[in-house]
Enzyme design. Structure first.
Site, PDB file in Angstrom:
ATOM      1  N   TYR A 169      77.488  59.718  -0.317  1.00  0.00           N
ATOM      2  CA  TYR A 169      77.166  59.516   1.098  1.00  0.00           C
ATOM      3  C   TYR A 169      75.816  60.153   1.439  1.00  0.00           C
ATOM      4  O   TYR A 169      74.963  59.534   2.073  1.00  0.00           O
ATOM      5  CB  TYR A 169      78.262  60.096   2.005  1.00  0.00           C
ATOM      6  CG  TYR A 169      77.857  60.070   3.462  1.00  0.00           C
ATOM      7  CD1 TYR A 169      77.874  58.875   4.178  1.00  0.00           C
ATOM      8  CD2 TYR A 169      77.401  61.224   4.106  1.00  0.00           C
ATOM      9  CE1 TYR A 169      77.462  58.825   5.505  1.00  0.00           C
ATOM     10  CE2 TYR A 169      76.985  61.186   5.432  1.00  0.00           C
ATOM     11  CZ  TYR A 169      77.017  59.980   6.124  1.00  0.00           C
ATOM     12  OH  TYR A 169      76.587  59.934   7.424  1.00  0.00           O
TER      13      TYR A 169
ATOM     14  N   ARG B 226      76.316  72.899   8.979  1.00  0.00           N
ATOM     15  CA  ARG B 226      76.008  73.557  10.251  1.00  0.00           C
ATOM     16  C   ARG B 226      76.642  72.830  11.427  1.00  0.00           C
ATOM     17  O   ARG B 226      77.075  73.453  12.394  1.00  0.00           O
ATOM     18  CB  ARG B 226      74.486  73.600  10.429  1.00  0.00           C
ATOM     19  CG  ARG B 226      74.020  74.258  11.729  1.00  0.00           C
ATOM     20  CD  ARG B 226      72.587  73.857  12.063  1.00  0.00           C
ATOM     21  NE  ARG B 226      72.464  72.415  12.215  1.00  0.00           N
ATOM     22  CZ  ARG B 226      71.323  71.737  12.077  1.00  0.00           C
ATOM     23  NH1 ARG B 226      70.210  72.363  11.763  1.00  0.00           N
ATOM     24  NH2 ARG B 226      71.304  70.414  12.228  1.00  0.00           N
TER      25      ARG B 226
ATOM     26  N   ARG C 163      83.486  62.805  14.523  1.00  0.00           N
ATOM     27  CA  ARG C 163      82.946  62.414  13.213  1.00  0.00           C
ATOM     28  C   ARG C 163      83.346  63.459  12.170  1.00  0.00           C
ATOM     29  O   ARG C 163      83.397  64.647  12.478  1.00  0.00           O
ATOM     30  CB  ARG C 163      81.418  62.325  13.271  1.00  0.00           C
ATOM     31  CG  ARG C 163      80.899  61.248  14.212  1.00  0.00           C
ATOM     32  CD  ARG C 163      79.422  61.013  13.984  1.00  0.00           C
ATOM     33  NE  ARG C 163      78.650  62.217  14.272  1.00  0.00           N
ATOM     34  CZ  ARG C 163      77.813  62.336  15.306  1.00  0.00           C
ATOM     35  NH1 ARG C 163      77.666  61.334  16.138  1.00  0.00           N
ATOM     36  NH2 ARG C 163      77.140  63.444  15.498  1.00  0.00           N
TER      37      ARG C 163
ATOM     38  N   PHE D 167      54.646  69.351   4.280  1.00  0.00           N
ATOM     39  CA  PHE D 167      55.611  68.386   4.781  1.00  0.00           C
ATOM     40  C   PHE D 167      56.957  68.530   4.068  1.00  0.00           C
ATOM     41  O   PHE D 167      58.016  68.469   4.685  1.00  0.00           O
ATOM     42  CB  PHE D 167      55.060  66.965   4.577  1.00  0.00           C
ATOM     43  CG  PHE D 167      56.012  65.867   4.942  1.00  0.00           C
ATOM     44  CD1 PHE D 167      56.082  65.390   6.244  1.00  0.00           C
ATOM     45  CD2 PHE D 167      56.833  65.299   3.978  1.00  0.00           C
ATOM     46  CE1 PHE D 167      56.968  64.374   6.578  1.00  0.00           C
ATOM     47  CE2 PHE D 167      57.722  64.283   4.307  1.00  0.00           C
ATOM     48  CZ  PHE D 167      57.787  63.822   5.610  1.00  0.00           C
TER      49      PHE D 167
END
Length: 389
Positions: A143, A190, A200, A260
């Site tokens: 997932y 978290r 969910r 980044f």
């Protein structure tokens, strides 16, 4: 909309506005990227944000949503396609998808091919998990691969396509996948309570079922001890990606790409350290302080500094391991392997001997971030109510 003519075209300007509206964490670092890569990553982000908005929208029935996710990548080449029925907060990226798809078609073909391919694979993966829960740890990895690992793989291919990074960065999909998995698992860990409140479930059943009958039971005060043990096991699972993260980052050559990639990873390790063995995860939000976040952004500008930061946070976790924790041995083992890779010492490891170029990049980034954080609240006030009229 009317656009004053300047270096950025009308469509791109709109895309950057959407980026700043939809992304809390990524807008500042995307806009610090070099050259045409910046536009490619901005469009990639918005395309995936649009796909994600479809996945999240509970008002779309499954028989409509599944084909939509499967076909989504093809809409990139349909100038007029848009979706106006969404009730989600980021629905604007679907309502004005023609602007995004137009700018997508303005990108070089190397970038288009990566974005379209990842969009297709992700849509198929998201559709698969709409119809099932995350059971095994293997399925958890799968997932997370679909929703985040593919993003890491796509970004890595964009870095290589731009020639700012070597081709190996885009080819080594395992390392790129780990970059995404580490961030996604951190968010899932978290966000336990927030996800519970919204109905969910992303924690893998194989793990939580050893601690409770239902995942929601972990939020009950009488179950707090087993809840924290379950939490610690998942954090231990996530830490296994850190060696790959360090290997990946050590290959990067371009400063803007390094910043980044590194900043979200150090934010993630700091978040896991804050969540580890912390009952607060089941009672409210655990956040790293803004000051800590800015320090991390300023520090994470070279591989030695990132290794030192990772070392510091796994050390913090190590100090918190309860002797009675069922995962304590596993946690100690994974921390030992991270320590081995990020051992401080040696002339390069000092966090305070930056070359001036690093320092100026860090200052620029921090300034961008501050500017970004402060404009965010204003932007949210400006745009969010306007969308509801």
């Amino acid at each position: 909309p009317l656009c004053p003519q300047d270096s950025l075209g009308c469509g791109l300007r709109t895309c950057y506005r959407y980026l700043n509206q939809t992304s809390r964490s990524f807008a500042a670092v995307i806009q610090a990227l070099d050259g045409e890569l910046r536009h490619a990553v901005c469009i990639f982000y918005l395309v995936l944000r649009a796909l994600d908005t479809v996945e999240d929208d509970m008002s779309i029935p499954l028989d409509v949503k599944v084909p939509m996710l499967h076909e989504f990548h093809s809409h990139l080449y349909q100038p007029d396609w848009k979706y106006t029925e969404s009730k989600e907060k980021d629905r604007q990226v679907l309502e004005d998808f023609p602007t995004i798809s137009m700018e997508f078609r303005n990108l070089s073909k190397v970038y288009q091919d990566v974005i379209s391919d990842i969009c297709h694979k992700m849509g198929v993966g998201m559709a698969e998990f709409l119809e099932k829960k995350v059971d095994s740890q293997q399925e958890w990895d799968k997932y997370c691969h679909y929703v985040a690992g593919l993003v890491g793989i796509g970004l890595s291919r964009l870095f290589s396509a731009s020639e700012l990074e070597d081709s190996i960065v885009g080819q080594d999909t395992d390392l790129a996948n780990s970059m995404g998995l580490f961030l996604q698992k951190t968010n899932i860990i978290r966000d336990y309570l927030e996800d519970q409140l919204e109905g969910r479930e992303f924690w893998p059943r194989e793990v939580w079922s050893r601690y409770a009958k239902k995942l929601s039971d972990l939020a009950k005060p009488e179950n707090i001890d087993v809840a924290v043990q379950c939490l610690n096991e998942l954090i231990t699972n996530a830490l296994h990606h850190v060696p790959d993260v360090l290997t990946y980052l050590s290959r990067l050559k371009n400063q803007s790409v390094f910043n980044f990639c590194a900043i979200p990873q150090v934010m993630a390790i700091a978040t896991l350290a804050a969540c580890y063995n912390n009952q607060q995860v089941f009672r409210g939000v655990v956040k790293i302080r803004k000051g800590q976040a800015v320090t991390l952004m300023m520090d994470a500008t070279n591989i030695q500094a990132v290794k030192a930061i990772m070392y510091q946070y796994v050390e913090e976790i190590y100090q918190k391991i309860p002797s009675t924790d069922p995962s304590s041995n596993k946690t100690q083992q994974v921390i030992a392997s991270i320590r081995a890779m990020s051992l401080p010492g040696g002339p390069m490891a000092s966090r305070h001997h930056y070359s001036p170029i690093y320092l100026s990049c860090a200052m620029l980034l921090a300034a961008l971030s501050w500017q970004y954080l402060s404009t965010l609240s204003k932007a949210t006030e400006e745009y969010v109510p306007a969308g509801d009229n």
